[in-house]
Scaffold this motif. Structure first.
Motif, PDB file in Angstrom:
ATOM      1  N   ASN A  93       0.836  -1.190   0.000  1.00  0.00           N
ATOM      2  CA  ASN A  93       0.000   0.000   0.000  1.00  0.00           C
ATOM      3  C   ASN A  93       0.876   1.247   0.000  1.00  0.00           C
ATOM      4  O   ASN A  93       1.839   1.340   0.760  1.00  0.00           O
ATOM      5  CB  ASN A  93      -0.909   0.021   1.232  1.00  0.00           C
ATOM      6  CG  ASN A  93      -2.022  -0.995   1.144  1.00  0.00           C
ATOM      7  OD1 ASN A  93      -2.528  -1.280   0.063  1.00  0.00           O
ATOM      8  ND2 ASN A  93      -2.412  -1.562   2.281  1.00  0.00           N
ATOM      9  N   LYS A 100      -4.715   5.706  -1.562  1.00  0.00           N
ATOM     10  CA  LYS A 100      -5.556   4.514  -1.628  1.00  0.00           C
ATOM     11  C   LYS A 100      -5.244   3.715  -2.886  1.00  0.00           C
ATOM     12  O   LYS A 100      -6.072   3.543  -3.780  1.00  0.00           O
ATOM     13  CB  LYS A 100      -7.029   4.909  -1.597  1.00  0.00           C
ATOM     14  CG  LYS A 100      -7.460   5.495  -0.257  1.00  0.00           C
ATOM     15  CD  LYS A 100      -8.946   5.769  -0.223  1.00  0.00           C
ATOM     16  CE  LYS A 100      -9.371   6.275   1.151  1.00  0.00           C
ATOM     17  NZ  LYS A 100     -10.823   6.520   1.226  1.00  0.00           N
ATOM     18  N   ARG A 101      -4.026   3.251  -2.965  1.00  0.00           N
ATOM     19  CA  ARG A 101      -3.610   2.412  -4.079  1.00  0.00           C
ATOM     20  C   ARG A 101      -2.391   1.604  -3.667  1.00  0.00           C
ATOM     21  O   ARG A 101      -1.738   1.898  -2.668  1.00  0.00           O
ATOM     22  CB  ARG A 101      -3.278   3.254  -5.310  1.00  0.00           C
ATOM     23  CG  ARG A 101      -2.094   4.182  -5.136  1.00  0.00           C
ATOM     24  CD  ARG A 101      -1.936   5.097  -6.335  1.00  0.00           C
ATOM     25  NE  ARG A 101      -0.762   5.945  -6.210  1.00  0.00           N
ATOM     26  CZ  ARG A 101       0.446   5.630  -6.652  1.00  0.00           C
ATOM     27  NH1 ARG A 101       0.624   4.471  -7.288  1.00  0.00           N
ATOM     28  NH2 ARG A 101       1.477   6.435  -6.504  1.00  0.00           N
ATOM     29  N   ILE A 151     -12.380  -7.574   2.431  1.00  0.00           N
ATOM     30  CA  ILE A 151     -12.532  -6.166   2.067  1.00  0.00           C
ATOM     31  C   ILE A 151     -12.274  -5.321   3.303  1.00  0.00           C
ATOM     32  O   ILE A 151     -12.888  -5.527   4.350  1.00  0.00           O
ATOM     33  CB  ILE A 151     -13.934  -5.895   1.498  1.00  0.00           C
ATOM     34  CG1 ILE A 151     -14.169  -6.786   0.273  1.00  0.00           C
ATOM     35  CG2 ILE A 151     -14.103  -4.429   1.110  1.00  0.00           C
ATOM     36  CD1 ILE A 151     -15.581  -6.724  -0.268  1.00  0.00           C
ATOM     37  N   GLU A 152     -11.366  -4.342   3.176  1.00  0.00           N
ATOM     38  CA  GLU A 152     -10.950  -3.522   4.302  1.00  0.00           C
ATOM     39  C   GLU A 152     -11.542  -2.122   4.287  1.00  0.00           C
ATOM     40  O   GLU A 152     -11.495  -1.416   5.292  1.00  0.00           O
ATOM     41  CB  GLU A 152      -9.416  -3.406   4.320  1.00  0.00           C
ATOM     42  CG  GLU A 152      -8.682  -4.739   4.365  1.00  0.00           C
ATOM     43  CD  GLU A 152      -8.861  -5.458   5.689  1.00  0.00           C
ATOM     44  OE1 GLU A 152      -9.375  -4.838   6.639  1.00  0.00           O
ATOM     45  OE2 GLU A 152      -8.495  -6.652   5.769  1.00  0.00           O
ATOM     46  N   ASP A 153     -12.111  -1.706   3.156  1.00  0.00           N
ATOM     47  CA  ASP A 153     -12.565  -0.325   3.036  1.00  0.00           C
ATOM     48  C   ASP A 153     -13.799  -0.274   2.142  1.00  0.00           C
ATOM     49  O   ASP A 153     -13.986  -1.111   1.266  1.00  0.00           O
ATOM     50  CB  ASP A 153     -11.442   0.542   2.452  1.00  0.00           C
ATOM     51  CG  ASP A 153     -11.825   2.021   2.388  1.00  0.00           C
ATOM     52  OD1 ASP A 153     -12.413   2.508   3.370  1.00  0.00           O
ATOM     53  OD2 ASP A 153     -11.529   2.661   1.373  1.00  0.00           O
ATOM     54  N   GLY A 154     -14.657   0.732   2.372  1.00  0.00           N
ATOM     55  CA  GLY A 154     -15.845   0.895   1.545  1.00  0.00           C
ATOM     56  C   GLY A 154     -17.092   0.323   2.191  1.00  0.00           C
ATOM     57  O   GLY A 154     -17.058  -0.146   3.341  1.00  0.00           O
ATOM     58  N   ALA A 179     -16.911  -3.245   3.752  1.00  0.00           N
ATOM     59  CA  ALA A 179     -15.806  -3.506   4.676  1.00  0.00           C
ATOM     60  C   ALA A 179     -16.151  -4.648   5.618  1.00  0.00           C
ATOM     61  O   ALA A 179     -17.262  -4.724   6.138  1.00  0.00           O
ATOM     62  CB  ALA A 179     -15.471  -2.246   5.463  1.00  0.00           C
ATOM     63  N   SER A 180     -15.193  -5.535   5.820  1.00  0.00           N
ATOM     64  CA  SER A 180     -15.258  -6.735   6.663  1.00  0.00           C
ATOM     65  C   SER A 180     -15.894  -7.921   5.949  1.00  0.00           C
ATOM     66  O   SER A 180     -15.882  -9.035   6.471  1.00  0.00           O
ATOM     67  CB  SER A 180     -15.996  -6.471   7.982  1.00  0.00           C
ATOM     68  OG  SER A 180     -17.395  -6.457   7.808  1.00  0.00           O
ATOM     69  N   LEU A 218     -13.421  -3.469  -7.118  1.00  0.00           N
ATOM     70  CA  LEU A 218     -12.781  -2.825  -5.974  1.00  0.00           C
ATOM     71  C   LEU A 218     -11.322  -2.505  -6.313  1.00  0.00           C
ATOM     72  O   LEU A 218     -10.692  -3.170  -7.143  1.00  0.00           O
ATOM     73  CB  LEU A 218     -12.819  -3.743  -4.746  1.00  0.00           C
ATOM     74  CG  LEU A 218     -14.197  -4.114  -4.194  1.00  0.00           C
ATOM     75  CD1 LEU A 218     -14.065  -5.247  -3.191  1.00  0.00           C
ATOM     76  CD2 LEU A 218     -14.857  -2.907  -3.556  1.00  0.00           C
ATOM     77  N   GLN A 271      -8.169  -1.752  -1.353  1.00  0.00           N
ATOM     78  CA  GLN A 271      -9.325  -1.982  -0.480  1.00  0.00           C
ATOM     79  C   GLN A 271      -9.394  -3.420   0.018  1.00  0.00           C
ATOM     80  O   GLN A 271     -10.248  -3.736   0.850  1.00  0.00           O
ATOM     81  CB  GLN A 271     -10.624  -1.654  -1.229  1.00  0.00           C
ATOM     82  CG  GLN A 271     -10.802  -0.196  -1.601  1.00  0.00           C
ATOM     83  CD  GLN A 271     -12.084   0.031  -2.371  1.00  0.00           C
ATOM     84  OE1 GLN A 271     -12.115  -0.047  -3.594  1.00  0.00           O
ATOM     85  NE2 GLN A 271     -13.162   0.302  -1.655  1.00  0.00           N
ATOM     86  N   THR A 309      -7.377  -7.268   1.146  1.00  0.00           N
ATOM     87  CA  THR A 309      -6.189  -7.990   1.576  1.00  0.00           C
ATOM     88  C   THR A 309      -6.449  -9.475   1.388  1.00  0.00           C
ATOM     89  O   THR A 309      -7.582  -9.947   1.554  1.00  0.00           O
ATOM     90  CB  THR A 309      -5.834  -7.732   3.056  1.00  0.00           C
ATOM     91  OG1 THR A 309      -6.970  -8.064   3.873  1.00  0.00           O
ATOM     92  CG2 THR A 309      -5.456  -6.287   3.260  1.00  0.00           C
TER      93      THR A 309
END
Length: 222
Positions: free
Chosen positions: A91, A96-97, A177-180, A183-184, A213, A217, A219
C-alpha cells in the motif's frame, strides 16, 4: 621564546557567500575523504574494472542492507555487476492504491564479472559494505555463465508490474474487504481489471455479487 598562538575554532572558521561560518577543519576532512574515495575508485577501475578474455562471474557477500550502496559504488568504478532484485506489492503511504517496489531477491549478495586475480579481490574488499567473496579453501569460486543466465531469466520472467499483481492476487484467491461499504465482507478474486483494480465476488446475504474494488481496499486472506 615566543610561541605561536593556536587558532581557536572561530579563527579557523571562514565565511561563505551567505555570511555563514565554514569550519575549515571539517572542510579539509571532507576534502580528504573525497580524495580517498577518488583514489579508491581509481584503484577499482585499474584492478577490478579491467576486462579480459577470462572474466567470470563471482558472488560478493554484502553487509546487511548495504546492497544498493555497493551496487552504486561498483557502477561508478566501471565494474560489471548484477544486483538481483524482485518486485513486491504494498500500500502506498497516504494513498488509496498499491504500488510495486523493489527488494533484493538474494539479500546479502551481489554478482560481479571480473578477472580472478589477487588485485581484483584486494580492490573489491576495500569497498565499504563488501565482507567477502564466495569461495572455498582454494579461493573464490566462479559461477558458471549458464547458471547466471538461468537465474537472471527466472527473475526477469516475473519482473513486470502485471506479473507482481497477478502473483499477489491470483484468480480464485480468498480476500477480505478492508474499506468501503462492504468492509469486513469476504470474497474471492474473479479477475484483475488493471494494475490497480479487481472484480471480487463478494458474499452478500448468502449470494455472490461481482463488485469492482481497488486493490488497496482488499487484503488476501491467510
Amino acid at each position: 621564546m615566543m610561541h605561536s598562538k593556536r587558532p581557536s575554532e572561530v579563527e579557523r572558521a571562514w565565511i561563505d557567500r551567505k555570511g555563514d561560518p565554514i569550519n575549515v577543519d571539517r572542510a579539509y576532512a571532507e576534502s580528504d575523504r573525497q580524495m580517498n574515495l577518488s583514489r579508491r575508485a581509481q584503484a577499482l577501475l585499474a584492478a577490478a574494472g579491467e576486462s579480459g578474455p577470462v572474466m567470470q562471474w563471482f558472488v560478493l557477500c554484502i553487509a546487511h542492507h548495504a546492497e544498493k550502496d555497493v551496487d552504486k559504488s561498483l557502477g561508478q568504478a566501471g565494474v560489471e555487476r548484477w544486483f538481483p532484485v524482485e518486485k513486491r506489492l504494498r500500500n502506498a503511504p497516504h494513498a488509496k492504491r498499491k504500488v510495486v517496489y523493489h527488494v533484493p531477491a538474494l539479500p546479502g549478495y551481489v554478482f560481479v564479472k571480473v578477472l580472478n586475480r589477487d588485485e581484483t579481490w584486494a580492490a573489491l574488499l576495500t569497498l565499504e559494505g563488501v565482507r567477502a567473496v564466495l569461495g572455498g579453501a582454494s579461493g573464490p569460486v566462479p559461477v558458471a555463465e549458464c547458471k547466471y543466465l538461468e537465474l537472471k531469466k527466472k527473475l526477469d520472467e516475473k519482473s513486470t508490474d502485471e506479473a507482481v499483481v497477478e502473483a499477489a492476487f491470483p484468480v480464485g484467491a480468498r480476500v477480505r474487504i478492508e474499506d468501503g461499504p462492504f468492509a469486513s465482507f469476504g470474497g474471492s478474486i474473479e479477475k484483475l481489471v488493471d494494475g490497480q483494480r479487481a472484480i471480487v465476488l463478494v458474499e452478500i446475504f448468502g449470494r455472490l455479487a461481482p463488485t469492482e474494488l481497488g486493490l488497496a481496499q482488499i487484503t488476501k486472506s491467510e
